[in-house]
Design a protein around this motif. Structure first.
Motif, mmCIF file in Angstrom:
data_model
loop_
_atom_site.group_PDB
_atom_site.id
_atom_site.type_symbol
_atom_site.label_atom_id
_atom_site.label_comp_id
_atom_site.label_asym_id
_atom_site.label_seq_id
_atom_site.Cartn_x
_atom_site.Cartn_y
_atom_site.Cartn_z
ATOM 1 N N TRP A 57 0.427 -1.385 0.186
ATOM 2 C CA TRP A 57 -0.334 0.032 -0.228
ATOM 3 C C TRP A 57 0.818 1.469 -0.402
ATOM 4 O O TRP A 57 0.637 2.177 -0.632
ATOM 5 C CB TRP A 57 -0.936 -0.179 1.290
ATOM 6 N N LYS A 58 1.984 1.165 0.392
ATOM 7 C CA LYS A 58 2.992 2.388 0.827
ATOM 8 C C LYS A 58 3.416 2.542 -0.314
ATOM 9 O O LYS A 58 3.519 3.808 -0.550
ATOM 10 C CB LYS A 58 3.748 2.778 2.271
ATOM 11 N N GLU A 59 3.565 1.538 -1.261
ATOM 12 C CA GLU A 59 4.401 1.690 -2.291
ATOM 13 C C GLU A 59 3.801 2.194 -3.722
ATOM 14 O O GLU A 59 4.063 3.545 -4.393
ATOM 15 C CB GLU A 59 5.398 0.443 -3.091
ATOM 16 N N GLU B 137 2.804 6.170 -2.719
ATOM 17 C CA GLU B 137 4.362 7.051 -3.017
ATOM 18 C C GLU B 137 4.091 6.915 -4.581
ATOM 19 O O GLU B 137 4.774 7.878 -5.027
ATOM 20 C CB GLU B 137 5.579 6.043 -2.442
ATOM 21 N N ASP B 138 4.515 5.685 -5.569
ATOM 22 C CA ASP B 138 4.568 5.917 -7.168
ATOM 23 C C ASP B 138 3.235 6.822 -7.427
ATOM 24 O O ASP B 138 2.944 7.546 -8.326
ATOM 25 C CB ASP B 138 3.173 4.395 -7.327
ATOM 26 N N HIS B 139 1.872 7.215 -6.972
ATOM 27 C CA HIS B 139 0.694 7.750 -6.609
ATOM 28 C C HIS B 139 0.862 9.148 -6.283
ATOM 29 O O HIS B 139 0.035 9.855 -6.538
ATOM 30 C CB HIS B 139 -0.993 7.377 -6.938
ATOM 31 N N ARG B 140 1.762 9.828 -5.716
ATOM 32 C CA ARG B 140 1.840 11.024 -5.139
ATOM 33 C C ARG B 140 2.108 11.923 -6.694
ATOM 34 O O ARG B 140 3.133 11.658 -7.293
ATOM 35 C CB ARG B 140 3.168 10.479 -3.603
#
Length: 139
Positions: free
Chosen positions: A125-127, A130-133
């Protein structure tokens, strides 16, 4: 006989986790640096550095309401393990050279085994987050 067994680790983690309350999470997050420094400077705990950093990240995202797809039991276990590491006067006091961090490592290892699937889901989820930030760099 082992100095600190898996059963000891399980018992210590259960005891710590049973005493964790929501308000303890903020206090724990305030002590992150102290715990990470202790881990970094300990031979027995050093191998858990990345895992402990991820554990803190999950607790922080849970505390701020960014990630709630995890049972309280997992959060309590992770917090309990980290609080156990923070305590210098646990089952095997940290000042005993060569042995002082064996129990801490055992509790962290048992916790990781217990919450492994929840921690993996959180990391994924965290990854993704961060990819969609949005990027702050301009072209």
């Amino acid at each position: 006989m082992a100095l600190f067994s898996q059963k000891n680790a399980e018992d210590q983690l259960k005891s710590e986790a049973d005493n964790v309350h929501s308000a303890d999470l903020e206090k724990l997050l305030d002590r992150q640096r102290a715990i990470e420094d202790k881990v970094k400077n300990s031979g027995k705990l050093k191998r858990f550095s990345a895992d402990i950093h991820l554990m803190f990240s999950m607790i922080r995202d849970y505390w701020y309401g960014n990630y709630r797809s995890v049972p309280w039991k997992t959060i309590a276990a992770v917090a309990g393990a980290l609080l156990y590491v923070l305590n210098p006067l646990d089952v095997i006091p940290d000042i005993i050279l060569g042995f002082g961090f064996l129990d801490d490592a055992g509790v962290v290892a048992f916790c990781l085994k217990m919450v492994e699937s929840d921690l993996h889901r959180y990391a994924a989820w965290k990854e993704q987050e961060e990819d969609h930030r949005p990027s702050t760099q301009s072209n």
